[in-house]
Design a protein around this motif. Structure first.
Motif, PDB file in Angstrom:
ATOM      1  N   SER A  60       3.431  -6.190  46.787  1.00  0.00           N
ATOM      2  CA  SER A  60       4.843  -5.957  46.435  1.00  0.00           C
ATOM      3  C   SER A  60       5.640  -7.216  46.094  1.00  0.00           C
ATOM      4  O   SER A  60       6.724  -7.130  45.545  1.00  0.00           O
ATOM      5  CB  SER A  60       5.544  -5.157  47.540  1.00  0.00           C
ATOM      6  N   SER A  61       5.102  -8.434  46.362  1.00  0.00           N
ATOM      7  CA  SER A  61       5.932  -9.628  46.115  1.00  0.00           C
ATOM      8  C   SER A  61       5.769 -10.214  44.719  1.00  0.00           C
ATOM      9  O   SER A  61       6.631 -10.919  44.235  1.00  0.00           O
ATOM     10  CB  SER A  61       5.615 -10.712  47.150  1.00  0.00           C
ATOM     11  N   ARG A  62       4.609  -9.965  44.082  1.00  0.00           N
ATOM     12  CA  ARG A  62       4.341 -10.646  42.796  1.00  0.00           C
ATOM     13  C   ARG A  62       3.177  -9.972  42.072  1.00  0.00           C
ATOM     14  O   ARG A  62       2.542  -9.066  42.619  1.00  0.00           O
ATOM     15  CB  ARG A  62       4.008 -12.122  43.029  1.00  0.00           C
ATOM     16  N   SER A  63       2.894 -10.486  40.852  1.00  0.00           N
ATOM     17  CA  SER A  63       1.737  -9.962  40.113  1.00  0.00           C
ATOM     18  C   SER A  63       0.456 -10.435  40.778  1.00  0.00           C
ATOM     19  O   SER A  63       0.348 -11.613  41.133  1.00  0.00           O
ATOM     20  CB  SER A  63       1.743 -10.485  38.677  1.00  0.00           C
ATOM     21  N   PRO A  64      -0.503  -9.542  40.929  1.00  0.00           N
ATOM     22  CA  PRO A  64      -1.751  -9.938  41.610  1.00  0.00           C
ATOM     23  C   PRO A  64      -2.723 -10.646  40.660  1.00  0.00           C
ATOM     24  O   PRO A  64      -2.645 -10.477  39.449  1.00  0.00           O
ATOM     25  CB  PRO A  64      -2.331  -8.588  42.039  1.00  0.00           C
ATOM     26  N   ARG A  65      -3.636 -11.426  41.242  1.00  0.00           N
ATOM     27  CA  ARG A  65      -4.720 -12.021  40.447  1.00  0.00           C
ATOM     28  C   ARG A  65      -5.843 -11.004  40.280  1.00  0.00           C
ATOM     29  O   ARG A  65      -6.474 -10.923  39.249  1.00  0.00           O
ATOM     30  CB  ARG A  65      -5.293 -13.253  41.171  1.00  0.00           C
ATOM     31  N   SER A  66      -6.053 -10.198  41.319  1.00  0.00           N
ATOM     32  CA  SER A  66      -7.187  -9.269  41.322  1.00  0.00           C
ATOM     33  C   SER A  66      -6.909  -8.038  40.449  1.00  0.00           C
ATOM     34  O   SER A  66      -5.853  -7.410  40.571  1.00  0.00           O
ATOM     35  CB  SER A  66      -7.463  -8.810  42.759  1.00  0.00           C
TER      36      SER A  66
END
Ligand code: NDP
Ligand code: MG
Length: 378
Positions: A60-66
């Protein structure tokens, strides 16, 4: 034949979330996890999802890498809760951020297993109205409220004339009063009986946690402040008592293990066999005493806020979140947490909050006031 309940776990990387994963994974015949969220701990989220292939994931805090995480940001969290087919949402997000999760769960037709006590403290009446509209249940996970809920369900609400909530007393229960101003965040995090997230562990040492729980009990069970008593109970075996009209006092006891209330909420109204290890009554001698108002001023402040109404309880939570964060950052002393909260509450707040916008406006207002007090005293 018991059907498998589809569960979404919000706050899966936290203390409650991890214990929920542990118990749910042990009962694959009862539960399937269809959604999981974390705020910023992406690795923890991916690791948690290994137990539940196919579960929808949200950071929920940011765009994920995965690439395995399909939802992100606040909008993504709302979409995960609303759009995933599920029977029940366990809301174990910490703090005021959990409010929208609760309303998204109820309004999209899911039951709500509620660890996030902030939802009830900030907007309990609105949450119950949302549950009624959707014909859904709010099931408390907080151990004291789970105990009271289960006893009320068994005895009947009409037999109950009050409750007694127990408190461990936190990390500084036996420390000399004059040592409290010098206590550091690491000292406050050493809880004697429960292993919990950082914020609630500090709240345990100030007893703001018990203050929030008094407000939570009032809203959940329709009790006045005078009908809710708090006692110190260092062993954390009795989670709460109910006072029956005939004068009897009934207690719910178990070892201090949050997996029991988590399972009770997720399985309700069924029960799950052997969910936690049996408690031996000879295990430890049980002690009860009155909390010292000088050591725990935030308990009295919570009762005062409850008497003042919904705006004040909302402000109590907001001011306390600001004060605890300032203490953790080293900006104020431990004993200043209570000062920040009580000074924030010297203002007048509306006695009723009609709608979530009003709740969020008071929350923002109280945070502004609390931050300016922090600035002044730091
Ligand atoms: P933790 O701090 O251990 O965990 C919090 C969880 O919420 C983490 O998964 C965290 O993600 C996530 N989170 C943090 N900020 C946000 C945000 N802004 N939006 C969405 N998710 C967020 O807390 P606890 O598990 O101790 O407590 C969770 C709730 O349960 C609190 O309301 C607490 O009062 C209540 N509770 C806890 C008990 C306990 O024994 N721990 C007992 C009774 C009630 P990330 O890890 O990525 O930061
Ligand atoms: Mg509790």
């Amino acid at each position: 034949m018991i059907s498998i309940r589809r569960v979404i776990i919000i706050g899966a990387t936290g203390s409650i979330g991890r214990q929920a994963i542990d118990v749910v994974a042990r009962h694959p015949d009862r539960f399937s996890v269809v959604g999981l969220s974390a705020h910023s701990d992406e690795d923890g989220l991916v690791a948690a999802s290994c137990h539940f292939p196919g579960a929808a994931l949200c950071l929920s805090s940011r765009s994920p890498r995965s690439g395995a995480i399909a939802f992100s940001g606040i909008g993504g969290l709302s979409a995960l809760v609303r759009d995933t087919d599920a029977d029940i949402v366990l809301n174990a997000a910490s703090g005021a951020a959990g409010l929208s999760v609760s309303f998204d769960a109820l309004s999209s037709g899911k039951d709500l297993a509620l660890a996030n006590k902030e939802t009830v403290v900030m907007a309990g009446r609105l949450a119950f109205a949302a549950a009624r509209r959707a014909s859904r249940l709010i099931l408390p996970v907080d151990s004291e409220h789970s105990a009271i809920f289960n006893m009320i369900e068994r005895f009947g609400r009409e037999t109950v004339r009050g409750v007694v909530i127990t408190a461990s007393g936190g990390a500084f229960r036996d420390e000399p009063l004059e040592s409290l101003p010098g206590k550091k965040p690491t000292d406050a995090l050493a809880h004697p009986t429960w292993s919990m997230g950082a914020k609630i562990t500090v709240d345990s040492a100030t007893m703001a946690n018990k203050g929030l729980e008094v407000i939570e009990a009032a809203r959940l069970f329709g009790l006045t402040g005078a009908e809710i008593d708090v006692v110190l109970h260092p062993e954390s075996r009795v989670h709460s008592f109910i006072r029956a009209r005939d004068g009897s006092l009934y207690a719910q006891m178990s070892r201090p293990d949050m997996r029991l209330p988590i399972l009770n909420a997720l399985a309700w109204p069924e029960s799950v066999d052997e969910s936690v290890a049996d408690m031996d009554p000879c295990d430890v001698p049980l002690r009860f005493s009155r909390p010292d108002p000088e050591r725990y001023p935030l308990l009295r402040t919570a009762y005062d806020a409850l008497a003042s109404g919904e705006g004040s309880t909302d402000a109590y939570n907001a001011a306390n979140e600001v004060a605890v964060a300032a203490f953790m950052d080293g900006a104020i002393r431990f004993t200043d947490i209570a000062r920040v909260v009580s000074r924030t509450l010297e203002r007048a707040y509306p006695p009723t909050l009609e709608g979530l916008e009003a709740v969020l406006a008071v929350d923002a207002d109280a945070r502004r006031v609390a931050r300016s007090i922090v600035k002044e005293i730091s």
